[in-house]
Design a protein around this motif. Structure first.
Motif, mmCIF file in Angstrom:
data_model
loop_
_atom_site.group_PDB
_atom_site.id
_atom_site.type_symbol
_atom_site.label_atom_id
_atom_site.label_comp_id
_atom_site.label_asym_id
_atom_site.label_seq_id
_atom_site.Cartn_x
_atom_site.Cartn_y
_atom_site.Cartn_z
ATOM 1 N N ARG A 98 0.802 -1.111 0.050
ATOM 2 C CA ARG A 98 -0.022 0.016 0.079
ATOM 3 C C ARG A 98 0.910 1.282 0.022
ATOM 4 N N LYS A 99 2.234 1.152 0.177
ATOM 5 C CA LYS A 99 3.166 2.207 0.312
ATOM 6 C C LYS A 99 2.433 3.030 1.458
ATOM 7 N N GLN A 100 2.018 2.303 2.583
ATOM 8 C CA GLN A 100 1.682 3.308 3.581
ATOM 9 C C GLN A 100 2.926 3.409 4.670
ATOM 10 N N PRO A 101 3.307 4.545 4.771
ATOM 11 C CA PRO A 101 3.969 5.060 6.054
ATOM 12 C C PRO A 101 3.517 4.542 7.498
ATOM 13 N N LEU A 102 4.443 4.117 8.190
ATOM 14 C CA LEU A 102 4.212 3.534 9.434
ATOM 15 C C LEU A 102 4.898 4.403 10.662
ATOM 16 N N ILE A 103 4.088 4.080 11.906
ATOM 17 C CA ILE A 103 4.685 4.746 12.954
ATOM 18 C C ILE A 103 4.643 3.672 14.123
ATOM 19 N N ILE A 104 5.680 3.462 14.945
ATOM 20 C CA ILE A 104 5.693 2.527 16.168
ATOM 21 C C ILE A 104 5.487 3.514 17.421
ATOM 22 N N VAL A 105 4.534 2.863 18.244
ATOM 23 C CA VAL A 105 4.124 3.663 19.541
ATOM 24 C C VAL A 105 4.643 2.706 20.816
ATOM 25 N N ALA A 106 5.421 3.223 21.566
ATOM 26 C CA ALA A 106 5.940 2.149 22.420
ATOM 27 C C ALA A 106 6.252 2.967 23.907
ATOM 28 N N GLY A 107 6.673 2.000 25.137
ATOM 29 C CA GLY A 107 6.585 2.517 26.170
ATOM 30 C C GLY A 107 8.199 3.206 26.557
ATOM 31 N N ALA A 108 8.823 2.685 27.699
ATOM 32 C CA ALA A 108 9.996 3.162 28.168
ATOM 33 C C ALA A 108 10.936 2.183 27.709
ATOM 34 N N ASP A 109 12.159 2.972 27.683
ATOM 35 C CA ASP A 109 13.397 2.159 27.281
ATOM 36 C C ASP A 109 13.460 1.229 26.077
ATOM 37 N N TYR A 110 12.876 1.675 24.888
ATOM 38 C CA TYR A 110 12.699 1.131 23.536
ATOM 39 C C TYR A 110 14.087 0.879 23.207
ATOM 40 N N GLY A 111 14.350 -0.252 22.517
ATOM 41 C CA GLY A 111 15.709 -0.454 21.874
ATOM 42 C C GLY A 111 16.836 -1.083 22.765
ATOM 43 N N GLN A 112 16.558 -1.402 23.926
ATOM 44 C CA GLN A 112 17.701 -1.832 25.019
ATOM 45 C C GLN A 112 18.153 -3.113 24.243
ATOM 46 N N GLY A 113 19.314 -3.489 25.067
ATOM 47 C CA GLY A 113 19.929 -4.587 24.554
ATOM 48 C C GLY A 113 21.166 -4.624 23.899
#
Length: 231
Positions: free
Chosen positions: A98-113
């Motif tokens: 669909r060529k639909q741009p997306l957004i991610i909605v998240a909580g705290a400490d996104y992307g740790q590790g």
């Protein structure tokens, strides 16, 4: 997404199973199951690595619920506006078509590790243009900027729960990205109600703004290369 999303949720490194999106793709390509190996060994193969995006079976996507209202565990997503629940890769494919741009909605400490390049590459290739979270792990935030993904941070006291977000909304971002600027996240609910939410632009330096505006670090490098060639 909830708190404490790790790079292993975003791009797992475990063994590839036959019934996974990556496993089905490799089998279709004629590779025997005993040679699938792990996601980590396919980092140079984007068609397989793409299918690892959010493929962790321990993922909790709050858009997918059990009958009792609890969040259902698994690599699952809900395609909007249809409301159809599918495996994550089928949802990604649908939005890509669909060529639909997306957004991610998240909580705290996104992307740790651990730092994994595909944790940022995968979401960008899926069409994610912005991530709004309560906070970002330092290295992953930098990797997102390098891939041309805009990191946005909720102001203290505001999050996906206080705003009552459920994934049926559409989003827009207003304002000019500058270091630590306050931008406006426009949230339009399915019933048409519109919210304007102030968020912090987590492009922290002028250099990061330049990289983001170029579309990522590789595009920025190419721009600099061609500018030098023309000088």
């Amino acid at each position: 997404l909830p708190d404490n999303i790790t790079t292993d949720h975003l791009s797992p490194s475990n063994a590839i199973l036959l019934d996974s999106a990556a496993g089905e793709y490799l089998a279709k390509m004629g590779l025997p199951e005993e040679d699938f190996n792990s996601y980590a060994t396919h980092r140079g193969d984007h068609l397989t690595a793409q299918r690892a995006t959010f493929a962790n079976p321990k993922l909790f996507n709050e858009m997918v619920r059990n009958e009792d209202g609890s969040v259902k565990q698994g690599s699952l997503a809900r395609i909007e506006p249809e409301g159809k629940v599918t495996r994550m890769w089928e949802a990604i494919e649908t939005y890509m078509e669909r060529k639909q741009p997306l957004i991610i909605v998240a909580g705290a400490d996104y992307g740790q590790g651990s730092s994994r390049d595909w944790a940022a590459k995968g979401v960008r290739l899926a069409g994610v243009e912005a991530i709004v979270a309560e906070g970002f792990e330092r290295i992953h935030r930098t990797n997102l900027v390098g891939m041309g993904v805009l990191p946005l941070e909720f102001k203290p006291g505001t999050d996906r729960k206080t705003l009552g977000l459920d994934g049926s909304e559409t989003y827009d971002v207003l304002g000019t990205p500058t270091p630590q600027a306050t931008l406006t996240l426009v949230v339009t609910r399915a019933n048409g109600v519109r919210l304007e939410v102030p968020v912090t632009c987590r492009l922290d330096t002028a250099e990061e703004v330049s990289i983001y505006e170029a579309g990522g670090v590789l595009q920025r490098f190419a721009d600099d290369f061609f500018d030098a060639a023309l000088a």
